[in-house]
Design a protein around this motif. Structure first.
Motif, mmCIF file in Angstrom:
data_model
loop_
_atom_site.group_PDB
_atom_site.id
_atom_site.type_symbol
_atom_site.label_atom_id
_atom_site.label_comp_id
_atom_site.label_asym_id
_atom_site.label_seq_id
_atom_site.Cartn_x
_atom_site.Cartn_y
_atom_site.Cartn_z
ATOM 1 N N LEU B 115 163.199 -11.864 21.849
ATOM 2 C CA LEU B 115 163.105 -13.204 21.294
ATOM 3 C C LEU B 115 164.466 -13.889 21.256
ATOM 4 C CD1 LEU B 115 160.701 -12.771 18.229
ATOM 5 C CD2 LEU B 115 160.177 -13.520 20.549
ATOM 6 N N PRO B 116 164.498 -15.178 21.612
ATOM 7 C CA PRO B 116 165.733 -15.955 21.415
ATOM 8 C C PRO B 116 166.059 -16.011 19.923
ATOM 9 C CG PRO B 116 164.216 -17.121 22.870
ATOM 10 C CD PRO B 116 163.469 -15.954 22.308
ATOM 11 N N ASP B 117 167.330 -16.231 19.635
ATOM 12 C CA ASP B 117 167.792 -16.229 18.241
ATOM 13 C C ASP B 117 166.977 -17.123 17.312
ATOM 14 O OD1 ASP B 117 169.689 -14.361 18.472
ATOM 15 O OD2 ASP B 117 171.387 -15.734 18.699
ATOM 16 N N PHE B 118 166.717 -18.344 17.769
ATOM 17 C CA PHE B 118 166.063 -19.281 16.836
ATOM 18 C C PHE B 118 164.669 -18.804 16.451
ATOM 19 C CE2 PHE B 118 164.567 -20.986 20.880
ATOM 20 C CZ PHE B 118 163.265 -21.382 20.589
ATOM 21 N N MET B 119 164.015 -18.037 17.311
ATOM 22 C CA MET B 119 162.682 -17.536 16.981
ATOM 23 C C MET B 119 162.782 -16.399 15.960
ATOM 24 S SD MET B 119 160.609 -17.550 20.528
ATOM 25 C CE MET B 119 160.658 -18.952 21.628
ATOM 26 N N VAL B 120 163.811 -15.571 16.119
ATOM 27 C CA VAL B 120 164.033 -14.511 15.127
ATOM 28 C C VAL B 120 164.285 -15.156 13.779
ATOM 29 C CG1 VAL B 120 165.457 -12.539 14.508
ATOM 30 C CG2 VAL B 120 165.043 -13.062 16.925
ATOM 31 N N PHE B 121 165.101 -16.220 13.802
ATOM 32 C CA PHE B 121 165.453 -16.919 12.578
ATOM 33 C C PHE B 121 164.211 -17.497 11.898
ATOM 34 C CE2 PHE B 121 166.989 -20.756 10.390
ATOM 35 C CZ PHE B 121 167.922 -20.178 9.563
ATOM 36 N N LEU B 122 163.242 -17.951 12.710
ATOM 37 C CA LEU B 122 162.012 -18.530 12.167
ATOM 38 C C LEU B 122 160.986 -17.455 11.827
ATOM 39 C CD1 LEU B 122 161.514 -21.548 14.596
ATOM 40 C CD2 LEU B 122 162.131 -21.676 12.188
ATOM 41 N N LEU B 127 156.901 -13.881 21.610
ATOM 42 C CA LEU B 127 157.230 -15.047 22.412
ATOM 43 C C LEU B 127 155.977 -15.925 22.594
ATOM 44 C CD1 LEU B 127 159.995 -15.514 23.757
ATOM 45 C CD2 LEU B 127 159.012 -14.633 25.869
ATOM 46 N N PRO B 128 156.067 -17.246 22.364
ATOM 47 C CA PRO B 128 154.910 -18.119 22.626
ATOM 48 C C PRO B 128 154.511 -18.031 24.106
ATOM 49 C CG PRO B 128 156.655 -19.330 21.507
ATOM 50 C CD PRO B 128 157.232 -18.016 21.911
ATOM 51 N N TYR B 130 153.908 -20.175 26.335
ATOM 52 C CA TYR B 130 154.531 -21.072 27.319
ATOM 53 C C TYR B 130 155.965 -20.670 27.648
ATOM 54 C CZ TYR B 130 155.539 -23.134 22.772
ATOM 55 O OH TYR B 130 155.877 -23.315 21.460
ATOM 56 N N TRP B 131 156.450 -19.624 26.993
ATOM 57 C CA TRP B 131 157.777 -19.108 27.369
ATOM 58 C C TRP B 131 157.659 -18.019 28.425
ATOM 59 C CZ3 TRP B 131 163.037 -19.627 25.767
ATOM 60 C CH2 TRP B 131 163.260 -20.731 24.929
ATOM 61 N N SER B 132 156.453 -17.550 28.649
ATOM 62 C CA SER B 132 156.328 -16.447 29.600
ATOM 63 C C SER B 132 156.615 -16.942 31.011
ATOM 64 C CB SER B 132 154.928 -15.826 29.524
ATOM 65 O OG SER B 132 153.962 -16.835 29.707
ATOM 66 N N GLY B 133 157.264 -16.105 31.757
ATOM 67 C CA GLY B 133 157.626 -16.477 33.128
ATOM 68 C C GLY B 133 159.024 -17.021 33.240
ATOM 69 N N PHE B 134 159.569 -17.503 32.114
ATOM 70 C CA PHE B 134 160.887 -18.141 32.198
ATOM 71 C C PHE B 134 162.046 -17.142 32.305
ATOM 72 C CE2 PHE B 134 158.682 -22.007 31.012
ATOM 73 C CZ PHE B 134 159.353 -22.935 31.778
ATOM 74 N N ASP B 135 161.695 -15.842 32.297
ATOM 75 C CA ASP B 135 162.767 -14.885 32.557
ATOM 76 C C ASP B 135 163.019 -14.770 34.060
ATOM 77 O OD1 ASP B 135 160.209 -13.947 32.689
ATOM 78 O OD2 ASP B 135 160.731 -11.883 32.199
ATOM 79 N N MET B 189 157.406 -26.438 17.620
ATOM 80 C CA MET B 189 157.199 -26.594 19.066
ATOM 81 C C MET B 189 157.697 -25.374 19.833
ATOM 82 S SD MET B 189 155.776 -29.294 20.466
ATOM 83 C CE MET B 189 156.561 -29.808 21.982
ATOM 84 N N GLY B 190 158.665 -24.679 19.247
ATOM 85 C CA GLY B 190 159.169 -23.493 19.933
ATOM 86 C C GLY B 190 160.225 -23.776 20.969
ATOM 87 N N PHE B 191 160.928 -24.878 20.794
ATOM 88 C CA PHE B 191 162.035 -25.176 21.705
ATOM 89 C C PHE B 191 163.354 -25.307 20.953
ATOM 90 C CE2 PHE B 191 158.336 -26.835 24.033
ATOM 91 C CZ PHE B 191 158.442 -26.062 25.165
#
Lengths: 287, 378
Positions: B115-122, B127-128, B130-135, B189-191
């Motif tokens: 998870l990106p930092d901001f998601m851990v923070f929240l 991972l939502p 719509y984030w899949s594939g972006f790796d 929104m998850g961004f």
């Protein structure tokens, strides 16, 4: 009651059977080509009981009009008689409340977009000359010439020798031979009118709708325009809307007078001038 | 006949590129190579040395230039005043930002590999979707062009088919970018909410902070700008381009000649949005952050001002405008930050009144828009 039910059932059955016939293709699989314009009855344009109203104002009121193939027809009428609205309906800009418009016997024009109607072979010249001012005369004609008008073909379009010849001919006809390089915006008002007529010609349409062709022209230019329009009739069918009675008298064989959205009279200029109704509502004001 | 074939020759797209591209490309590449070489191979204490800070700044300008180019395509050539092109730019930027975020891996502050930092923070657990594939870089690159293009297609289809034009369209594009800004500000929104995406480490394995990567990104920006320029000149020099200019000047005329002008406008709008998206994607790794501020209506208006100042309907005018205004902005905001917006406004007014064809209008005598005031276009 029972009888009609049976009838419905059998038509349904026969439709189903029709679906599975093996000696034909389903209609939606057939490549749809527009039938050619059918003028076997000499009539090119059928307009029947056409009505259009804007906010209760009846711009066209049960108007019926037939234009023969190869004819030159003049439409006259006072302001608000419905001339421009009629043109708008024919070219697909306005959709009528009721009525029929057929191009030849088979092609229904109502419900088609402006572009489709133009591609069927109906060209229109606006009242105010409308050309692409920021482009050369030559480019104006290039855009108007008969060709594929979808996006991909225009991206890769190239001139064919026939097209170059055609544009050349038209430049000659509209007297702009030595101005091909000029920006259309730099032309005089009369020349713009001619260019717009040229744009119609180069597309070689079956029917030309021409709204006030001589507005802003010198007497000599008007004379030339009259000659041009007369020479076009026969090969093309021409409908001219004009206010200038002198001009109409010169070119018209058949004149249709519109009044308050319907046809008031129709006939030769002579007959029209003697028609008591016409004298009362229209020509009376002038003479 | 002889005349006619001469004309015909002039009407090929290649002719346009041959006359309009060499000077532009020459200057662009000379400057790029000069700056790159002077950064990498000249000693730091030399007079000729170009700092990495300057390189990044120039790279940023080139992205803005590409963005301005995309606005000029719709506004200068087709008369579609879009005050929302910042949205397409930011969408492309976010797509790239999401890839860069995923590249951080467990090097974030919280060290969470998934998870990106901001998601851990929240306190998000996974991972939502719509984030899949972006790796994957290829996926992110695809989204960079696809997302802006699809949005532009839907928006353009709705707007142009119902014949919305002029001021109404401009307001709708403003609303579009404003709505996106509000949406992206929300944490749900998850961004990344108002902080956006930042703290990027590397791109395709290359450290974003190293000089080599920075110079490479700068050079790539220049190459992409050059490609976009040539491609756009080809398009505008074709008959398609003349139809587009025709739409700007007399759309009805074209309709009655048999062109579906709405299709043309949608196609052009999509092409333009796609370029804006690519500009955003190149911009983000160079500045190291993307946040919802990029969607602000003001940003989009600024792009239009760059184009107006540079000169509409020439493509190179837009590039010159973007470079000059942004250079001025960098200088100005360093000296008198609070005065900048007033200066920009004044500049815009002055250009509109005294130079309707922009800065390039001073130098060119014959062009597409010669003797024709674009300002009156509805």
């Amino acid at each position: 009651m029972k009888n009609s039910k049976i009838k419905v059932a059998t038509t349904r059955q026969s439709r189903l059977r029709e679906m599975f016939r093996r000696d034909g293709a389903w209609p939606w699989l057939v490549n749809r080509t527009e039938p050619a314009v059918d003028v076997s009855h000499q009539v090119l344009l059928y307009i029947e009981s056409l009505s259009v109203s804007f906010d209760g104002f009846k711009a066209l009121n049960d108007l019926s009009l037939y234009i023969n193939d190869g004819e030159l027809r003049c439409l006259i009428g006072a302001n608000g008689a419905g001339k421009t609205t009629l043109m708008d309906v024919i070219t697909g800009k306005t959709s009528p409340d009721s009525g029929l418009v057929y191009f030849g016997q088979t092609l229904d024009l109502l419900g088609r977009s402006e572009a489709e109607i133009a591609q069927l072979g109906i060209g229109r010249k606006f009242q105010k000359p409308s050309v692409f001012e920021a482009q050369t005369v030559y480019a104006n004609l290039e855009l108007a010439i008969q060709s594929e008008k979808n996006i991909l073909p225009t991206l890769v379009a190239r001139f064919s020798p026939e097209q170059i010849d055609r544009i050349d001919q038209v430049l000659e006809v509209i007297n702009l031979k030595d101005r091909g390089f000029m920006m259309a915006g730099a032309l005089s008002h009369g020349q713009k009118q001619w260019l717009e007529i040229g744009m119609l010609l180069v597309a070689n349409p079956r029917l030309l709708l021409i709204d006030e062709p001589v507005a802003g022209m010198t007497a000599q230019e008007a004379e030339q325009t009259a000659e041009l329009l007369v020479s076009l009739a026969g090969e093309h069918t021409v409908i001219v809307v004009e206010h200038d009675m002198e001009f109409v008298r010169r070119i018209a064989k058949t004149v249709t007078v519109l009044h308050q959205g319907s046809v008031l009279a129709e006939g030769s200029m002579q007959e029209i001038q003697e028609n008591p109704d016409v004298i009362r509502v229209y020509l009376g004001e002038e003479q | 006949m002889k005349d006619a074939s001469l004309f015909a020759q002039q009407f090929t797209a290649l002719h346009t590129v041959r006359t309009k591209a060499p000077l532009f490309l020459g200057i662009l590449f000379t400057a790029t190579i000069y700056a790159a070489v002077c950064n990498l191979y000249v000693a730091e204490d030399s007079v000729l040395y170009v700092s990495t800070y300057t390189i990044t700044l120039l790279g940023k300008y080139l992205c803005y230039a590409l963005l301005a180019l995309s606005v000029d395509i719709v506004w200068g050539y087709c008369g579609i005043l879009s005050l929302g092109h910042g949205a397409f730019f930011a969408l492309g930027g976010y797509a790239m930002g999401m890839y860069l975020m995923r590249q951080i891996g467990d090097r974030g502050v919280y060290g969470n590999p998934d998870l990106p930092d901001f998601m851990v923070f929240l306190n998000w657990q996974e991972l939502p979707w719509y984030w899949s594939g972006f790796d994957q870089f290829w996926f992110a690159a695809l989204m960079v062009v696809l997302v802006p293009a699809v949005l532009a297609f839907v928006f353009g289809w709705l707007a142009f088919r119902s014949r919305v034009a002029g001021v109404y369209l401009a307001i709708m594009t403003q609303a579009l970018t404003y709505a996106l800004m509000l949406a992206f500000f929300r944490n749900e929104m998850g961004f990344g909410g108002n902080n956006g995406l930042t703290d990027f480490k590397d791109l395709l394995g290359y450290n974003l902070l190293s000089d080599n990567t920075r110079v490479s990104l700068f050079v790539i920006s220049a190459i992409v700008l050059a490609l976009a320029y040539v491609c756009s000149q080809l398009i505008m020099g074709s008959k398609f381009g003349r139809v587009i200019v025709g739409i700007r000047d007399a759309e009805d005329r074209l309709r009655f000649l048999g062109y579906r002008t709405d299709y043309y406008k949608v196609a052009l709008f999509v092409y333009s949005a796609l370029l804006a998206g690519i500009a955003g994607a190149l911009y983000v790794p160079q500045v190291g952050i993307i946040n919802p501020g990029e969607y602000s209506p003001l940003n989009s208006i600024e792009i239009v001002i760059w184009v107006a100042i540079g000169g509409r309907g020439t493509l190179y005018g837009a590039v010159i405008g973007a470079l000059l205004v942004n250079y001025a902005k960098t200088k100005f905001t360093a000296i008198l930050p609070e005065v900048w917006l007033f200066a920009l406004g004044a500049l815009f007014v002055a250009v509109t009144i005294f130079l309707p064809n922009g800065i390039v209008g001073l130098f060119k005598r014959t062009s597409l828009n010669d003797g024709h005031d674009l300002g009156e276009q509805p």
